[in-house]
Motif scaffolding. Structure first.
Motif, PDB file in Angstrom:
ATOM      1  N   ASN A 144       0.836  -1.195   0.000  1.00  0.00           N
ATOM      2  CA  ASN A 144       0.000   0.000   0.000  1.00  0.00           C
ATOM      3  C   ASN A 144       0.877   1.253   0.000  1.00  0.00           C
ATOM      4  O   ASN A 144       1.957   1.265   0.585  1.00  0.00           O
ATOM      5  CB  ASN A 144      -0.878  -0.047   1.262  1.00  0.00           C
ATOM      6  N   ASN A 145       0.403   2.326  -0.628  1.00  0.00           N
ATOM      7  CA  ASN A 145       1.223   3.541  -0.673  1.00  0.00           C
ATOM      8  C   ASN A 145       0.995   4.464   0.515  1.00  0.00           C
ATOM      9  O   ASN A 145       1.754   5.429   0.693  1.00  0.00           O
ATOM     10  CB  ASN A 145       0.988   4.301  -1.979  1.00  0.00           C
ATOM     11  N   THR A 146      -0.024   4.202   1.337  1.00  0.00           N
ATOM     12  CA  THR A 146      -0.228   5.041   2.508  1.00  0.00           C
ATOM     13  C   THR A 146       0.997   4.945   3.413  1.00  0.00           C
ATOM     14  O   THR A 146       1.384   3.857   3.831  1.00  0.00           O
ATOM     15  CB  THR A 146      -1.473   4.593   3.289  1.00  0.00           C
ATOM     16  N   PHE A 147       1.650   6.072   3.677  1.00  0.00           N
ATOM     17  CA  PHE A 147       2.882   6.166   4.455  1.00  0.00           C
ATOM     18  C   PHE A 147       4.109   5.616   3.718  1.00  0.00           C
ATOM     19  O   PHE A 147       5.195   5.562   4.309  1.00  0.00           O
ATOM     20  CB  PHE A 147       2.747   5.499   5.823  1.00  0.00           C
ATOM     21  N   THR A 148       3.965   5.207   2.459  1.00  0.00           N
ATOM     22  CA  THR A 148       5.141   4.928   1.624  1.00  0.00           C
ATOM     23  C   THR A 148       5.541   6.282   1.042  1.00  0.00           C
ATOM     24  O   THR A 148       5.027   6.715   0.023  1.00  0.00           O
ATOM     25  CB  THR A 148       4.825   3.917   0.516  1.00  0.00           C
ATOM     26  N   ARG A 149       6.432   6.953   1.703  1.00  0.00           N
ATOM     27  CA  ARG A 149       6.618   8.390   1.494  1.00  0.00           C
ATOM     28  C   ARG A 149       7.835   8.757   0.635  1.00  0.00           C
ATOM     29  O   ARG A 149       8.870   8.096   0.691  1.00  0.00           O
ATOM     30  CB  ARG A 149       6.792   9.094   2.847  1.00  0.00           C
ATOM     31  N   ASP A 150       7.657   9.855  -0.094  1.00  0.00           N
ATOM     32  CA  ASP A 150       8.759  10.592  -0.695  1.00  0.00           C
ATOM     33  C   ASP A 150       9.176  11.746   0.207  1.00  0.00           C
ATOM     34  O   ASP A 150      10.311  12.213   0.137  1.00  0.00           O
ATOM     35  CB  ASP A 150       8.344  11.171  -2.053  1.00  0.00           C
ATOM     36  N   TYR A 151       8.228  12.239   1.031  1.00  0.00           N
ATOM     37  CA  TYR A 151       8.479  13.388   1.898  1.00  0.00           C
ATOM     38  C   TYR A 151       7.881  13.147   3.279  1.00  0.00           C
ATOM     39  O   TYR A 151       6.831  12.514   3.412  1.00  0.00           O
ATOM     40  CB  TYR A 151       7.855  14.664   1.318  1.00  0.00           C
ATOM     41  N   ALA A 152       8.557  13.664   4.303  1.00  0.00           N
ATOM     42  CA  ALA A 152       8.042  13.678   5.666  1.00  0.00           C
ATOM     43  C   ALA A 152       8.464  14.987   6.311  1.00  0.00           C
ATOM     44  O   ALA A 152       9.623  15.402   6.192  1.00  0.00           O
ATOM     45  CB  ALA A 152       8.576  12.497   6.473  1.00  0.00           C
ATOM     46  N   LYS A 153       7.520  15.661   6.947  1.00  0.00           N
ATOM     47  CA  LYS A 153       7.759  16.974   7.542  1.00  0.00           C
ATOM     48  C   LYS A 153       8.301  17.960   6.505  1.00  0.00           C
ATOM     49  O   LYS A 153       9.098  18.845   6.808  1.00  0.00           O
ATOM     50  CB  LYS A 153       8.718  16.876   8.731  1.00  0.00           C
ATOM     51  N   GLY A 154       7.868  17.780   5.257  1.00  0.00           N
ATOM     52  CA  GLY A 154       8.236  18.686   4.182  1.00  0.00           C
ATOM     53  C   GLY A 154       9.557  18.401   3.520  1.00  0.00           C
ATOM     54  O   GLY A 154       9.913  19.049   2.533  1.00  0.00           O
ATOM     55  N   LEU A 155      10.315  17.440   4.024  1.00  0.00           N
ATOM     56  CA  LEU A 155      11.641  17.135   3.487  1.00  0.00           C
ATOM     57  C   LEU A 155      11.674  15.737   2.884  1.00  0.00           C
ATOM     58  O   LEU A 155      10.936  14.850   3.320  1.00  0.00           O
ATOM     59  CB  LEU A 155      12.685  17.238   4.600  1.00  0.00           C
ATOM     60  N   VAL A 248       5.587  -3.606  -5.709  1.00  0.00           N
ATOM     61  CA  VAL A 248       4.675  -2.840  -6.552  1.00  0.00           C
ATOM     62  C   VAL A 248       3.900  -1.954  -5.587  1.00  0.00           C
ATOM     63  O   VAL A 248       3.216  -2.456  -4.683  1.00  0.00           O
ATOM     64  CB  VAL A 248       3.697  -3.720  -7.348  1.00  0.00           C
ATOM     65  N   ILE A 249       4.020  -0.645  -5.738  1.00  0.00           N
ATOM     66  CA  ILE A 249       3.402   0.309  -4.820  1.00  0.00           C
ATOM     67  C   ILE A 249       2.143   0.877  -5.455  1.00  0.00           C
ATOM     68  O   ILE A 249       2.164   1.280  -6.618  1.00  0.00           O
ATOM     69  CB  ILE A 249       4.382   1.447  -4.480  1.00  0.00           C
ATOM     70  N   GLY A 250       1.050   0.909  -4.698  1.00  0.00           N
ATOM     71  CA  GLY A 250      -0.193   1.461  -5.233  1.00  0.00           C
ATOM     72  C   GLY A 250      -1.103   1.994  -4.153  1.00  0.00           C
ATOM     73  O   GLY A 250      -1.052   1.560  -2.993  1.00  0.00           O
ATOM     74  N   GLU A 251      -1.951   2.953  -4.522  1.00  0.00           N
ATOM     75  CA  GLU A 251      -2.939   3.497  -3.603  1.00  0.00           C
ATOM     76  C   GLU A 251      -3.890   2.396  -3.162  1.00  0.00           C
ATOM     77  O   GLU A 251      -4.042   1.379  -3.851  1.00  0.00           O
ATOM     78  CB  GLU A 251      -3.731   4.615  -4.278  1.00  0.00           C
ATOM     79  N   PRO A 252      -4.556   2.564  -2.003  1.00  0.00           N
ATOM     80  CA  PRO A 252      -5.499   1.541  -1.544  1.00  0.00           C
ATOM     81  C   PRO A 252      -6.511   1.136  -2.607  1.00  0.00           C
ATOM     82  O   PRO A 252      -6.772  -0.056  -2.804  1.00  0.00           O
ATOM     83  CB  PRO A 252      -6.172   2.206  -0.338  1.00  0.00           C
ATOM     84  N   GLU A 253      -7.086   2.122  -3.324  1.00  0.00           N
ATOM     85  CA  GLU A 253      -8.089   1.801  -4.332  1.00  0.00           C
ATOM     86  C   GLU A 253      -7.486   1.110  -5.550  1.00  0.00           C
ATOM     87  O   GLU A 253      -8.182   0.406  -6.286  1.00  0.00           O
ATOM     88  CB  GLU A 253      -8.824   3.072  -4.777  1.00  0.00           C
ATOM     89  N   VAL A 254      -6.200   1.287  -5.778  1.00  0.00           N
ATOM     90  CA  VAL A 254      -5.520   0.635  -6.902  1.00  0.00           C
ATOM     91  C   VAL A 254      -5.236  -0.828  -6.599  1.00  0.00           C
ATOM     92  O   VAL A 254      -5.406  -1.699  -7.464  1.00  0.00           O
ATOM     93  CB  VAL A 254      -4.204   1.377  -7.251  1.00  0.00           C
ATOM     94  N   ILE A 255      -4.835  -1.121  -5.376  1.00  0.00           N
ATOM     95  CA  ILE A 255      -4.480  -2.508  -5.046  1.00  0.00           C
ATOM     96  C   ILE A 255      -5.671  -3.303  -4.514  1.00  0.00           C
ATOM     97  O   ILE A 255      -5.618  -4.533  -4.459  1.00  0.00           O
ATOM     98  CB  ILE A 255      -3.314  -2.565  -4.037  1.00  0.00           C
ATOM     99  N   GLY A 256      -6.749  -2.604  -4.103  1.00  0.00           N
ATOM    100  CA  GLY A 256      -7.929  -3.300  -3.592  1.00  0.00           C
ATOM    101  C   GLY A 256      -7.951  -3.419  -2.087  1.00  0.00           C
ATOM    102  O   GLY A 256      -8.377  -4.438  -1.540  1.00  0.00           O
ATOM    103  N   LEU A 257      -7.536  -2.348  -1.396  1.00  0.00           N
ATOM    104  CA  LEU A 257      -7.444  -2.346   0.062  1.00  0.00           C
ATOM    105  C   LEU A 257      -8.345  -1.283   0.657  1.00  0.00           C
ATOM    106  O   LEU A 257      -8.385  -0.147   0.174  1.00  0.00           O
ATOM    107  CB  LEU A 257      -5.998  -2.093   0.497  1.00  0.00           C
ATOM    108  N   GLY A 258      -9.064  -1.639   1.709  1.00  0.00           N
ATOM    109  CA  GLY A 258      -9.845  -0.680   2.472  1.00  0.00           C
ATOM    110  C   GLY A 258      -9.194  -0.437   3.820  1.00  0.00           C
ATOM    111  O   GLY A 258      -8.757  -1.382   4.487  1.00  0.00           O
ATOM    112  N   LEU A 259      -9.118   0.833   4.237  1.00  0.00           N
ATOM    113  CA  LEU A 259      -8.473   1.192   5.494  1.00  0.00           C
ATOM    114  C   LEU A 259      -9.512   1.565   6.540  1.00  0.00           C
ATOM    115  O   LEU A 259     -10.573   2.110   6.213  1.00  0.00           O
ATOM    116  CB  LEU A 259      -7.526   2.374   5.284  1.00  0.00           C
ATOM    117  N   ASN A 260      -9.200   1.327   7.792  1.00  0.00           N
ATOM    118  CA  ASN A 260     -10.111   1.753   8.853  1.00  0.00           C
ATOM    119  C   ASN A 260     -10.172   3.282   8.899  1.00  0.00           C
ATOM    120  O   ASN A 260      -9.357   3.967   8.282  1.00  0.00           O
ATOM    121  CB  ASN A 260      -9.686   1.163  10.203  1.00  0.00           C
ATOM    122  N   THR A 261     -11.123   3.811   9.626  1.00  0.00           N
ATOM    123  CA  THR A 261     -11.376   5.261   9.584  1.00  0.00           C
ATOM    124  C   THR A 261     -10.207   6.083  10.110  1.00  0.00           C
ATOM    125  O   THR A 261     -10.099   7.273   9.810  1.00  0.00           O
ATOM    126  CB  THR A 261     -12.642   5.612  10.374  1.00  0.00           C
TER     127      THR A 261
END
Length: 336
Positions: A144-155, A248-261
């Motif tokens: 999943n790409n959530t928190f698979t980051r290119d940037y953190a705290k702007g850097l 293979v990195i993808g958004e939740p909707e791309v890979i078929g993943l649902g996240l809790n609220t």
């Protein structure tokens, strides 16, 4: 080649939602298990949770009750109080479950997440070419790409891969999770009155970096970072090659993943200011084209590049300034 559901074991790991005051969506584990039956009929479900968890009535094929290792200490505040994470808890429930898998393919799924499709099966097989450097696994693993980051705290950051969801060959998923436990940070009396953590006085590495780096270091011990923002063109290249050759990195909707609220809807992790820091599937495909297959066609490539660059310029600049100010204050405290 299509992947048969009968060749997949889903390791659902973590605490079971059963009590109203649990910090999880009510009934989320029931929803998680039901989603597997819906989108992967015939797959084997292995629920890996903790001793004492109420599992009656849950729809699984195999149950593993682990001894709770407890949280691990990763930081001390200036007043000496310890900050703790659940890194070892996630590691134990995931690894012990994966060790029992007998099918060719395996999925690591948090007990508070769920499936929305089986798109990950296609993605895992869709990119056959690989580069020669930093190619550690037999096949790619979908994450999943959530928190698979290119940037953190702007850097910019490197080696920042999400630990929510893994799907691939069992031997590959197991290789990424068969890693050493996280040791408690030992309190240093000589630094009493100061914050203590790895990387100090810079920001400490994120837990997602820690998991991914521990896995990569099994194959190449030289892959290291000193702190959250340890960055150079050379490290960036190695990080990108590790991403493109092994994942293979993808958004939740791309890979078929649902996240809790906690990570969806209007929550911070799903707002535009956070989303633009993640590595999107189109950006991963650009790495694939650059390093693995120059002939690979990427739909909507130019528009995505322009939009992402503009949003990052507008939205990350304030975060970059804020992060620099926090870091300056932290370093000043060390000198005082």
């Amino acid at each position: 080649m299509s992947i048969a559901n009968q060749d997949i074991t889903v390791v659902v790991q973590g605490p079971v939602q059963a009590l109203p005051d649990r910090n999880m969506d009510e009934g989320i584990t029931v929803r998680s298990l039901a989603s597997i039956r819906k989108y992967l009929p015939g797959a084997h479900i292995l629920l890996s949770t903790w001793e004492g968890q109420p599992t009656e009535g849950l729809d699984y094929d195999e149950l593993l009750l682990n001894k709770d290792p407890g949280p691990n200490i990763n930081r001390y505040r200036a007043d000496g109080t310890a900050d703790k994470t659940n890194n070892n808890r996630q590691l134990v429930s995931t690894l012990n479950g994966l060790k029992r898998v007998k099918t060719k393919y395996a999925m690591k799924l948090r007990s508070d997440n769920f499936l929305t499709s089986d798109a990950f099966k296609h993605l895992q097989q869709a990119f056959p070419k690989r580069a020669s450097e930093y190619c550690f696994l037999k096949e790619r693993v979908v994450v999943n790409n959530t928190f698979t980051r290119d940037y953190a705290k702007g850097l910019p950051v490197v080696f920042h891969a999400c630990d929510f969801f893994y799907f691939g060959l069992t031997e590959d998923v197991l290789a990424l999770w068969d890693i050493p436990w996280f040791d408690d940070l030992v309190y240093d009396e000589s630094r009493k009155g100061q914050e203590q953590h790895d990387g100090f006085p810079c920001f400490m590495p994120d837990c997602t970096q820690r998991f991914w780096l521990k896995a990569l270091q099994k194959f190449d011990p030289s892959i290291q970072i000193k702190h959250l923002h340890d960055y150079s063109p050379a490290l960036k290249r190695i990080s990108d090659l590790c991403y493109v050759n092994n994942l293979v990195i993808g958004e939740p909707e791309v890979i078929g993943l649902g996240l809790n609220t906690k990570f969806s809807g209007d929550e911070r992790a799903n707002r535009i200011g956070s989303l633009i820091t993640y590595i999107h599937h189109l950006a991963w495909q650009r790495l694939y084209k650059k390093y693995c297959d120059p002939a690979h066609a990427i739909p909507g490539n130019l528009a995505d590049i322009v939009r992402t660059k503009l949003l990052r310029l507008i939205l990350l600049t304030p975060k970059r300034l804020e992060g620099a100010l926090r870091l300056k204050k932290q370093q000043a405290k060390q000198r005082s």
